[in-house]
Write an enzyme that holds these catalytic residues in place. Structure first.
Site, PDB file in Angstrom:
ATOM      1  N   ASN A  49      -6.608  -6.277  -3.196  1.00  0.00           N
ATOM      2  CA  ASN A  49      -5.739  -6.304  -4.384  1.00  0.00           C
ATOM      3  C   ASN A  49      -4.523  -7.218  -4.258  1.00  0.00           C
ATOM      4  O   ASN A  49      -4.001  -7.681  -5.262  1.00  0.00           O
ATOM      5  CB  ASN A  49      -5.329  -4.885  -4.808  1.00  0.00           C
ATOM      6  CG  ASN A  49      -4.634  -4.093  -3.739  1.00  0.00           C
ATOM      7  OD1 ASN A  49      -4.814  -4.344  -2.551  1.00  0.00           O
ATOM      8  ND2 ASN A  49      -3.834  -3.133  -4.133  1.00  0.00           N
ATOM      9  N   LYS A  72     -10.118  -8.752   9.504  1.00  0.00           N
ATOM     10  CA  LYS A  72     -11.268  -8.497   8.618  1.00  0.00           C
ATOM     11  C   LYS A  72     -10.737  -8.284   7.207  1.00  0.00           C
ATOM     12  O   LYS A  72     -10.150  -7.245   6.909  1.00  0.00           O
ATOM     13  CB  LYS A  72     -12.041  -7.254   9.073  1.00  0.00           C
ATOM     14  CG  LYS A  72     -13.200  -6.885   8.145  1.00  0.00           C
ATOM     15  CD  LYS A  72     -13.691  -5.474   8.392  1.00  0.00           C
ATOM     16  CE  LYS A  72     -14.873  -5.085   7.510  1.00  0.00           C
ATOM     17  NZ  LYS A  72     -14.655  -5.283   6.065  1.00  0.00           N
ATOM     18  N   HIS A  73     -10.932  -9.260   6.355  1.00  0.00           N
ATOM     19  CA  HIS A  73     -10.471  -9.126   4.980  1.00  0.00           C
ATOM     20  C   HIS A  73     -11.549  -8.428   4.148  1.00  0.00           C
ATOM     21  O   HIS A  73     -12.678  -8.229   4.587  1.00  0.00           O
ATOM     22  CB  HIS A  73     -10.150 -10.498   4.397  1.00  0.00           C
ATOM     23  CG  HIS A  73      -8.953 -10.483   3.493  1.00  0.00           C
ATOM     24  ND1 HIS A  73      -8.725  -9.480   2.575  1.00  0.00           N
ATOM     25  CD2 HIS A  73      -7.913 -11.350   3.371  1.00  0.00           C
ATOM     26  CE1 HIS A  73      -7.603  -9.735   1.921  1.00  0.00           C
ATOM     27  NE2 HIS A  73      -7.083 -10.851   2.384  1.00  0.00           N
ATOM     28  N   GLY A 124      -5.996   0.323   2.613  1.00  0.00           N
ATOM     29  CA  GLY A 124      -7.159   0.519   1.754  1.00  0.00           C
ATOM     30  C   GLY A 124      -7.256   1.944   1.258  1.00  0.00           C
ATOM     31  O   GLY A 124      -6.265   2.657   1.132  1.00  0.00           O
ATOM     32  N   SER A 125      -8.469   2.364   1.026  1.00  0.00           N
ATOM     33  CA  SER A 125      -8.728   3.678   0.451  1.00  0.00           C
ATOM     34  C   SER A 125      -8.667   4.771   1.514  1.00  0.00           C
ATOM     35  O   SER A 125      -8.693   4.495   2.723  1.00  0.00           O
ATOM     36  CB  SER A 125     -10.115   3.697  -0.195  1.00  0.00           C
ATOM     37  OG  SER A 125     -11.124   3.550   0.807  1.00  0.00           O
ATOM     38  N   GLU A 146      -2.246   2.529   5.826  1.00  0.00           N
ATOM     39  CA  GLU A 146      -1.552   2.483   4.534  1.00  0.00           C
ATOM     40  C   GLU A 146      -2.633   2.662   3.490  1.00  0.00           C
ATOM     41  O   GLU A 146      -3.415   1.748   3.211  1.00  0.00           O
ATOM     42  CB  GLU A 146      -0.802   1.146   4.371  1.00  0.00           C
ATOM     43  CG  GLU A 146       0.244   1.174   3.266  1.00  0.00           C
ATOM     44  CD  GLU A 146      -0.344   0.941   1.888  1.00  0.00           C
ATOM     45  OE1 GLU A 146      -0.559   1.946   1.160  1.00  0.00           O
ATOM     46  OE2 GLU A 146      -0.600  -0.204   1.546  1.00  0.00           O
ATOM     47  N   LEU A 147      -2.668   3.862   2.888  1.00  0.00           N
ATOM     48  CA  LEU A 147      -3.795   4.245   2.052  1.00  0.00           C
ATOM     49  C   LEU A 147      -3.361   4.408   0.591  1.00  0.00           C
ATOM     50  O   LEU A 147      -2.454   3.731   0.134  1.00  0.00           O
ATOM     51  CB  LEU A 147      -4.433   5.515   2.627  1.00  0.00           C
ATOM     52  CG  LEU A 147      -4.774   5.420   4.124  1.00  0.00           C
ATOM     53  CD1 LEU A 147      -5.340   6.734   4.642  1.00  0.00           C
ATOM     54  CD2 LEU A 147      -5.719   4.265   4.402  1.00  0.00           C
ATOM     55  N   CYS A 180      -1.385   0.402  -4.868  1.00  0.00           N
ATOM     56  CA  CYS A 180      -1.309   1.733  -4.250  1.00  0.00           C
ATOM     57  C   CYS A 180       0.009   2.427  -4.568  1.00  0.00           C
ATOM     58  O   CYS A 180       0.049   3.645  -4.718  1.00  0.00           O
ATOM     59  CB  CYS A 180      -1.523   1.639  -2.750  1.00  0.00           C
ATOM     60  SG  CYS A 180      -0.425   0.484  -1.915  1.00  0.00           S
TER      61      CYS A 180
END
Length: 370
Positions: A49, A72-73, A124-125, A146-147, A180
């Protein structure tokens, strides 16, 4: 891209403060200091994002510290992923300091398990964070997460409701609502509730949906058709459980309009879910205590926003909110020097600021005799 540059410059400008020894007071003779030393190779797993900003806030402080990066993107970002590696090479860094790796999730798990890798950072999630943390924990690796977030926007008092609503709309629609730490739950005390809902709905519905390259477009498509379908399923399920759509709520392919829901209760699934798109839920609160209760009634704890004309109340509420960040009477105020991160299911650790350079380091004690 501009924010990524700001972050990189911030760490370059603060290199002396970041790398300086921290002297300690001791009882005996001699000296004691804590010196930061790099851990070694780190794996970063980054989301789609904000494809440059997210990488910069992880990579910049760690390269400064002497760690090296495997990145790793997200699979949606192959070209920006390659561009960042090229940037490090063009800047003159030695080969291997920053390496872009195109990995499947299974291959990433193998990398985390490799004894040469000393830590992993994930943005991410919840699902991605849990999967990576499981592998990292099994292999005794440092992990920072960081979710997701479902940030509350609390309105307790104001002398300019129009200005507050304008900030509410901006906080919900930034990046097509795919952020987020976007404000997602709008908690408004009785006195302002009806007027807020009316004005907020008008502002959300006025956001132009269309070609993202057009000058007047506010809302382009979501990141994928699947993302729009997921968002629509959440909204429709909430409606089936009794929520009301004040405005919007009709998907058009991967496009989704500014949408406002009311009537969401604690019994509904949506009460505890994150909406990753341009949908805001408005809750009525009877008073300050009720607003804080609603704000904390979620498994997430990333950011939060408090609007009040009472300074003492602002401080009091800020202390009571279960979140890693509290912004009072403003939105979209992230800066390179301010720490970013959350609690609860929003993750662990911090990025940005001086705290962001304190995650993946060996804080080495050096004690010297007289």
């Amino acid at each position: 891209v501009d924010f990524a540059a700001d972050i990189t410059e911030y760490y370059a400008d603060h290199v002396d403060a970041i790398l300086a020894d921290t002297p300690l007071t001791i009882e005996g003779d001699g000296t004691a200091v804590v010196r930061k030393a790099p851990l070694g190779v780190l794996l970063g797993v980054m989301p789609w994002n904000f494809p440059y900003y997210q990488v910069a806030r992880f990579a910049a402080p760690n390269v400064l510290l002497g760690n090296t990066i495997l990145l790793k993107h997200a699979p949606q970002c192959p070209e920006s992923a390659a561009a960042i590696e090229t940037m490090y090479r063009d800047a003159g860094f030695p080969e291997g300091v920053y390496v872009n790796v195109y990995l499947t999730n299974e291959q990433a798990a193998d990398v985390i398990a490799d004894p040469r890798v000393q830590g992993v950072s994930v943005t991410g999630s919840e699902r991605a964070g849990a999967a990576v943390a499981e592998v990292a924990g099994r292999n005794l690796k440092k992990v920072a997460l960081e979710l997701g977030g479902s940030d509350p926007f609390i309105l307790l008092s104001t002398d300019d409701l129009d200005a507050v609503v304008e900030q509410a709309v901006e906080a919900r629609l930034d990046n097509v609502g795919q952020s987020c730490n976007a404000a997602k739950r709008f908690i408004v005390v009785d006195e302002y509730y009806d007027a807020f809902v009316e004005k907020f709905a008008a502002g959300m519905s006025a956001a132009v949906v269309g070609d993202p390259f057009a000058e007047d477009t506010v809302l382009g498509p979501l990141s994928s058709l699947a993302a729009a379908e997921r968002l629509d399923e959440q909204v429709q399920h909430a409606v089936a459980q009794g929520a009301e759509v004040v405005v919007g709520g009709t998907r058009d392919g991967a496009f989704y309009p500014g949408t406002v829901l009311t009537g969401v209760t604690e019994e509904m699934d949506l009460y505890r879910q994150e909406l990753f798109g341009p949908v805001g839920v408005v809750y009525r609160a009877s008073d300050e205590d009720d607003a804080v209760r609603i704000a904390n009634g979620t498994p997430f704890g990333l950011g939060s926003y408090v609007f009040t004309t009472d300074a003492a109340q602002a401080e009091r509420v800020a202390d009571r909110i279960e979140a890693g960040m509290v912004y009072i009477n403003l939105v979209l105020a992230d800066e390179a020097g301010l720490p970013f991160g959350g609690v609860k299911r929003s993750g662990t650790g911090r990025e940005l600021g001086l705290l962001g350079a304190d995650e993946f380091v060996n804080k080495k004690l050096i004690r010297t005799g007289a």
